[in-house]
Scaffold this motif. Structure first.
Motif, mmCIF file in Angstrom:
data_model
loop_
_atom_site.group_PDB
_atom_site.id
_atom_site.type_symbol
_atom_site.label_atom_id
_atom_site.label_comp_id
_atom_site.label_asym_id
_atom_site.label_seq_id
_atom_site.Cartn_x
_atom_site.Cartn_y
_atom_site.Cartn_z
ATOM 1 N N LYS A 152 -39.121 89.127 -26.264
ATOM 2 C CA LYS A 152 -39.625 88.446 -27.454
ATOM 3 C C LYS A 152 -39.325 89.220 -28.734
ATOM 4 O O LYS A 152 -39.261 88.628 -29.810
ATOM 5 N N GLN B 149 -38.810 75.190 -16.524
ATOM 6 C CA GLN B 149 -39.809 74.186 -16.883
ATOM 7 C C GLN B 149 -39.344 73.441 -18.128
ATOM 8 O O GLN B 149 -39.013 74.063 -19.140
ATOM 9 N N HIS C 270 -39.895 70.359 -21.258
ATOM 10 C CA HIS C 270 -40.983 70.166 -22.228
ATOM 11 C C HIS C 270 -41.996 69.130 -21.752
ATOM 12 O O HIS C 270 -43.065 69.008 -22.338
ATOM 13 N N ASP D 218 -43.643 80.203 -16.764
ATOM 14 C CA ASP D 218 -43.766 78.923 -17.458
ATOM 15 C C ASP D 218 -44.665 79.055 -18.685
ATOM 16 O O ASP D 218 -45.139 80.143 -19.017
ATOM 17 N N ARG D 219 -44.886 77.945 -19.394
ATOM 18 C CA ARG D 219 -45.621 77.989 -20.654
ATOM 19 C C ARG D 219 -47.081 78.384 -20.466
ATOM 20 O O ARG D 219 -47.714 78.889 -21.390
#
Length: 751
Positions: free
Chosen positions: A257, A60, A62, A345-346
């Motif tokens: 993360k 994905q 921006h 995705d975000r």
């Protein structure tokens, strides 16, 4: 990066022996394991426009576009349509090769595409590609230009993981690659780097394959000093399912993360690398199946795509594993058990590249049964925008569903849907149904966004128009019943009381609009009597108009300005767009709009009018008026005001008696004893028999049916206990008699 996303290379270039393995023999499994919890998967396939079934990578950008790298082309998906990019041998600015391994977006927003034959930078403006080759002189030898993946450090340096050339750094200015790490003694020249990561110190971590196609080590390269460290993998069982690849181990990798490194193996294990001690923790996930790709979810969950056994959710804190497999009897299961890639995705939505296209699901959604529109299936909703729903008063298994295009009746027992649309009734127009109310005996009142009030008979399947223009607005948003036969309709042109028995209609309008019409009537009298002595009118877009006037004696003048004054829905601030003022000959303002004390000029709420009286001494004056680039005479982008011609500023001579008419009779009416606006958004009849009337931007009113009296409630600019926002969406009365008001700015309770 996962190794098996790249196995197409072995199919195309058989001279590379065992570095990359072909196993695109995708067969459906006959033994289906069912998931322990329900997930609704949606699907994209070549029928939806994908260029190829085998989706090797997902990304994905921006802008929110989804990109799918396939075995035959690059695909961009905007949520509705798919655009395909492929190599054109005659166009040097086309995609360099149709086999797309991975995508990456740099810090400058540049989108990089890794292919069998070079690295591509996508040009969004021209929708073509700038191509970078590892060995430009060997352009026809694609094995020399294979780029698996790229990543970027904090300084903007772009590193590429390659098949034949180890790790390379791209020199953007020179347009070539600079070797960073070469690590092979294999006579074939294979120096395959996969799953390339950069840590917080801009140092490189990667997995290296050399002689025999074995991923032997995790490697660490310090970019400042050139120091190279190797960490040996634990023993991994050979997997005959992926061919004669003796000792092949790591199939994918992930840096989470928290900067932890995880490796997926060909024998179904996860390897968690302990940096402090330099060794791996080995965790069995799905023994005997290749873990093809991994993405990190939330709450310590990993989503793991396998090559042959579907999707696995694994919680590394609790050790819980949940399996999701293809089910031929379930259209909403995962579409295949042979998976190739996975990506989050975000928004947290999980996208899965499979052997037959793309699957996706939202892990945050609960397992709903879904009903939606399918143009090829008459047993589906007529439209996906559902505006209203009610249970049948005759059969609790039936639901009446109002949509943007017609009425649907859903049988909850067998899942069948009957459609009633304008097209089915011989009309090409859409038939939007905003609200439904039982009328008894199998009949229902229907509030429509375009056809007024109708009644529908379920026995005959007939619609009958009851009220529409010019009797009432053709747009009816809400219906409530106060007593037998008495309906209240919320429309875009006021509140309507309809007596269905006596066929009587009573209309209620917001007084603000009513007394503005009276203002215009009085202004017309002044114009007809020749009392207008300065006028800027019929103003269009982007105007900056000046009109000079001379006053010979002390004059009492009526100033009228009509323009655009967009107010926030809590009335705490206003913004003028089209407005006027008066200047003296020194350029000083002697009168200007009180922007917070305008009246509605009819039409759209942003049409405002100011009527005031000003004393002008003898001298020269200038009327000034400016407008923005929209919503003005002949260029309205919303409903125009009642008097379109006088969009601008005008001056009139008035007597003391005429001044009293405007100041007293017209400008001080009590508009609170009326609906909050003519644009009604919601109606609700409470247990006390009071009718609550919400508006789209002017608060709400409570109407006492017995006293025939409205009480207005709006947001107060300095009152924290007033309505939080004037855009009212719904009302509800709880079991304690407390009223709740839902607005677009928050929730209020009202006692």
């Amino acid at each position: 990066m996962n190794l098996y996303n790249n196995t197409i290379i072995n199919y195309r270039f058989n001279k590379i022996k065992t570095a990359i393995v072909l196993f695109f023999f995708f067969l459906l499994l006959t033994n289906h394991l069912h998931a322990q919890e329900r997930i609704i998967f949606s699907h994209l396939s070549i029928q939806d426009g994908l260029s190829n079934r085998n989706v090797l990578s997902v990304f994905q950008d921006h802008y929110g576009f989804m990109w799918f790298g396939t075995n035959d082309g690059l695909n961009r998906y905007d949520g509705k349509n798919i655009t395909v990019y492929k190599n054109d041998p005659l166009d040097p600015n086309s995609l360099s090769n149709n086999v797309v391994f991975s995508m990456y977006e740099g810090k400058d927003g540049g989108l990089w595409i890794c292919t069998v034959n070079g690295l591509n930078l996508y040009n969004r403006d021209s929708e073509n590609f700038e191509v970078f080759k590892l060995k430009p002189e060997a352009a026809n030898d694609m094995t020399s230009n294979i780029v698996m993946m790229v990543t970027e450090d904090s300084k903007g340096n772009l590193y590429a993981a390659t098949l034949m050339a180890g790790i390379q750094k791209l020199d953007r200015n020179a347009g070539n690659f600079i070797p960073v790490v070469r690590d092979t003694t294999d006579q074939s020249g294979i120096d395959l780097v996969m799953s390339l990561f950069l840590d917080q110190n801009d140092d490189l971590w990667y997995f290296h394959t050399d002689t025999g196609g074995r991923v032997q080590e995790l490697k660490y390269y310090k970019t400042d000093s050139g120091e190279l460290k190797s960490f040996h993998l634990p023993y991994i069982e050979p997997n005959s399912a992926i061919g004669d690849v003796r000792g092949i181990g790591v199939s994918c990798g992930l840096k989470d993360k928290a900067e932890n490194i995880w490796l997926g193996t060909a024998d179904g294990h996860l390897l968690n690398f302990n940096r402090e001690k330099g060794f791996f923790n080995k965790i069995e996930i799905d023994k005997g199946h290749v873990l093809i790709s991994i993405t990190e979810g939330d709450s310590a969950n990993f989503w793991i795509a396998t090559f042959g056994n579907g999707l696995i959710k694994y919680n590394y804190k609790t050790g819980e594993k949940i399996q999701y497999n293809y089910d031929i009897a379930d259209d909403y299961s995962i579409s295949h058990d042979y998976l190739l890639s996975i990506y989050k995705d975000r928004a947290g939505i999980i996208w899965i590249g499979t052997a037959v296209g793309i699957d996706r699901f939202d892990p945050y959604k609960t397992p709903f049964r879904t009903y939606e529109h399918n143009e090829n299936d008459q047993n589906s909703l007529s439209n996906n925008q559902v505006l209203s729903i009610i249970e049948s008063s005759e059969d609790p298994d039936l639901l009446l569903i109002g949509t943007l295009d017609g009425l649907n009746i859903l049988n909850q027992k067998d899942g069948t849907i009957k459609r009633f649309t304008k097209s089915a009734l011989g009309d090409d127009e859409n038939y939007s149904i905003r609200d439904i109310l039982s009328a008894g005996k199998g009949k229902y009142w229907i509030a429509t966004l375009g056809s007024g009030l109708e009644i529908f008979d379920t026995k005959s399947s007939d619609f009958k128009t009851v009220l529409t223009e010019p009797e009432i607005s053709h747009t009816v948003r809400d219906i409530v019943r106060s007593e037998e036969g008495i309906l209240w309709l919320g429309t875009t042109n006021g509140l309507v009381r309809y007596d269905a028995v006596k066929k009587g209609i009573r209309k209620f309008f917001h007084l603000d609009t009513s007394y503005t019409r009276e203002v215009f009537e009085e202004l017309t009298k002044l114009r007809n009597s020749g009392q207008e002595f300065g006028a800027i009118e019929n103003v269009g877009n982007l105007a900056d108009t000046i009109l000079n006037v001379r006053i010979k004696t002390q004059t009492k003048a009526l100033v009228v300005v009509t323009g655009e004054n967009v107010m926030t829905h809590n009335f705490r601030n206003t913004k003028l767009f089209d407005y006027g003022w008066i200047e003296n000959e020194q350029g000083e303002k002697v009168w200007e709009i009180d922007k917070e004390n305008t009246m509605h000029a009819g039409g759209a709420l942003k049409n405002r009018i100011v009527v005031d009286v000003v004393d002008l001494k003898p001298g020269n004056y200038s009327l000034r008026y400016i407008s923005d680039d929209s919503h003005s005479t002949a260029n309205w982008n919303a409903v125009p005001p009642n008097d379109e011609k006088h969009w601008g500023i005008q001056l009139y001579y008035v007597t003391e008696d005429e001044e009293k008419i405007f100041r007293g009779n017209l400008l001080k009416k009590d508009f609170s004893d009326s609906p909050p606006s003519n644009n009604i958004s919601a109606l609700y009849l409470d247990s006390k028999g009071l009718l609550w009337i919400g508006s789209t931007g002017s608060g709400f009113s409570i109407y006492d049916l017995q006293k025939d009296r409205f009480t207005l409630y709006r947001n107060g600019p300095y009152d924290k206990n007033s309505l939080i926002d004037n855009r009212v969406a719904a009302f509800y009365e709880d079991s304690n008699g407390l009223m709740w008001i839902a607005t677009q700015g928050g929730l209020n309770s009202f006692d």
